[in-house]
Design an enzyme around this catalytic site. Structure first.
Site, short mmCIF file in Angstrom:
data_model
loop_
_atom_site.label_atom_id
_atom_site.label_comp_id
_atom_site.label_asym_id
_atom_site.label_seq_id
_atom_site.Cartn_x
_atom_site.Cartn_y
_atom_site.Cartn_z
N CYS A 142 0.82 -1.21 0.00
CA CYS A 142 0.00 0.00 0.00
C CYS A 142 0.85 1.26 0.00
O CYS A 142 0.38 2.34 -0.42
CB CYS A 142 -0.95 0.01 1.20
N ARG A 183 4.23 1.39 -1.27
CA ARG A 183 5.33 1.44 -2.24
C ARG A 183 5.16 0.39 -3.33
O ARG A 183 4.56 -0.67 -3.11
CB ARG A 183 6.67 1.25 -1.55
N SER A 237 9.43 3.00 6.16
CA SER A 237 7.98 2.83 6.17
C SER A 237 7.28 4.09 6.66
O SER A 237 7.88 4.93 7.34
CB SER A 237 7.58 1.66 7.06
N GLN A 281 5.42 -5.49 9.40
CA GLN A 281 4.80 -6.21 8.28
C GLN A 281 5.64 -6.19 7.02
O GLN A 281 5.61 -7.13 6.23
CB GLN A 281 3.42 -5.60 7.98
N GLN A 322 6.32 -8.95 3.88
CA GLN A 322 5.94 -8.64 2.50
C GLN A 322 7.12 -8.76 1.56
O GLN A 322 7.00 -9.25 0.43
CB GLN A 322 5.34 -7.23 2.45
N ALA A 359 -9.19 -10.09 5.05
CA ALA A 359 -8.87 -11.00 6.17
C ALA A 359 -7.38 -11.28 6.22
O ALA A 359 -6.96 -12.32 6.73
CB ALA A 359 -9.66 -12.30 6.03
N ILE A 390 -5.74 -6.57 8.42
CA ILE A 390 -7.07 -6.62 9.03
C ILE A 390 -7.05 -7.40 10.33
O ILE A 390 -7.76 -7.06 11.29
CB ILE A 390 -8.08 -7.24 8.04
#
Length: 427
Positions: free
Chosen positions: A50, A52, A107, A114, A118, A188, A192
């Site tokens: 979301c 980069r 970030s 996270q 990723q 999900a 989330i």
């Protein structure tokens, strides 16, 4: 080969631009193959989140224009719209950036955990697609090692502040008593799941999880005593939601203005608080025009996040030192490998020349040639041929004033400028 990174992130472009250059996970293997087929591109990994979209590559000489042109064509975006938002880093700067990203130092949320998962996922996808070789393999393994050290050796991960945390904190500013509020979570995934955990800790007990697959929604809902539904059931459950937080990988919006208008009528225009964490966005931008909706995107969470970053500044400095040490170690390894390859190429070239001349000498001996004469001729020809190209290059360097080449030659072959000693007449 050289390491490079070309990308766009939350610092260089708003979400309206970032969502247009994001990649659908389902098409990633195909996309990786397309980029690898471009001239000069050797190895490639793509990270698309979301915040980069970054392309990591290994090439002899990166052709930035070629890659940007491909990116423009692939996403249907005019080149001039990309130029101001894109950055391209090479060699040690690219390595440092990669390690900073994996460690959470680049970030929106400083130190958020996270991004490492990723990046590992992006690397695994590229490995599966066959677009990773020895150089990017070495880079990412070293990067993951450094990121792990940053997590364990600094306080960067203590009291983690995530986008999910910031979204719930913003909701707490609006709803004084969260226990009276109901929430609809769209998606999900890991984000989330974090949102659900923060909401539950804040006192929210009426939670609905909507997802493309019901099994995944049920698995998450079970942990928080929530209700699980499919995405197509959203129009039914939306009127009950005071809080809506969305984070899916859908390439198209899930909540449209019309659907929200209908929900507001059923709610008798009781306000709704919405946070769209997804890129591309899950909630149509026009929803924010409705007077009873307070819609925020991931970029709007910046202020809350910045308030929680200051306490981590010392940890961030320690992390930067670990990363710089990691970059130095990686670049030294890379240069050492370059030296090994150069030595291998040199030895191969000399061996080929030696075998060629030796074959000629052996034939002369087989034909009855004088052994001493043949050996002297072999040695003379071999040394002349071996020194021919270096001699031409050294003369050219001297004529051009590149004296450092001459100095390096003397060092490599341990040469001195001292003239041969004269004969001693005392004997």
């Amino acid at each position: 080969m050289g390491i490079w990174t070309l990308g766009i992130n939350h610092k260089t472009a708003p979400v309206a631009v970032r969502e247009r250059v994001s990649f659908d996970p389902a098409t990633m293997p195909t996309v990786l193959g397309e980029i690898q087929q471009l001239d000069s591109v050797g190895e490639v990994v793509i990270l698309s989140t979301c915040n980069r979209t970054e392309i990591y590559g290994s090439s002899n000489d990166v052709n930035e224009d070629l890659i940007v042109d491909w990116l423009s064509r692939h996403h249907g975006i005019e080149r001039h719209e990309l130029d101001s938002a894109l950055y391209c880093l090479t060699d040690d700067k690219a390595v440092q950036h990669t390690m900073r990203v994996a460690s959470g130092l680049d970030s929106l949320v400083l130190g958020e955990p996270q991004i490492l998962g990723q990046m590992k996922s992006a690397f695994a996808v590229a490995q599966e697609a066959g677009t990773v070789g020895s150089e990017l393999g070495r880079l990412f393994r070293q990067t993951f090692s450094i990121a792990k050290r940053v997590r364990t050796d600094t306080a960067i991960g203590e009291n983690p502040v995530s986008v999910a945390f910031a979204a719930v904190r913003m909701a707490q500013h609006i709803f004084a008593d969260m226990s009276n509020s109901s929430a609809l979570l769209i998606g999900a995934g890991e984000t989330i799941e974090l949102v659900a955990r923060h909401l539950y800790q804040a006192g929210v007990r009426q939670i609905v999880v909507a997802n493309r697959t019901l099994a995944r929604a049920q698995h998450l809902a079970q942990e928080f005593h929530a209700e699980a539904v499919l995405l197509e059931d959203i129009p039914t459950v939306l009127p009950r939601a005071d809080i809506v937080i969305a984070s899916t990988a859908s390439p198209l919006p899930i909540l449209g203005k019309g659907m929200v208008e209908k929900a507001l009528k059923k709610r008798r225009h009781k306000p709704m608080f919405m946070v769209d964490i997804a890129v591309p966005r899950d909630i149509e931008e026009e929803v924010g025009q409705l007077s009873d909706v307070y819609l925020y995107t991931v970029d709007d969470l910046r202020t809350i996040i910045e308030e929680n970053v200051r306490s981590r500044e010392d940890a961030a400095r320690q992390a930067e030192e670990l990363i710089l040490a990691g970059v130095d170690h990686f670049m030294r390894e890379l240069k050492a490998l370059d030296a090994v390859q150069t030595l291998t190429d040199l030895r191969t070239s000399i061996d080929a020349l030696r075998e060629d001349q030796l074959e000629k000498a052996l034939k002369q001996l087989q034909n009855g040639g004088d052994a001493e004469k043949v050996l002297r001729q072999f040695a003379h020809t071999f040394s002349n041929k071996m020194l021919h190209e270096p001699t031409v290059a050294l003369r050219k360097a001297g004529a051009e004033g590149r004296l450092e080449v001459l100095d390096w030659t003397r060092e490599l072959f341990n040469l001195t400028s001292t003239a041969p000693a004269a004969a001693d007449d005392s004997e």
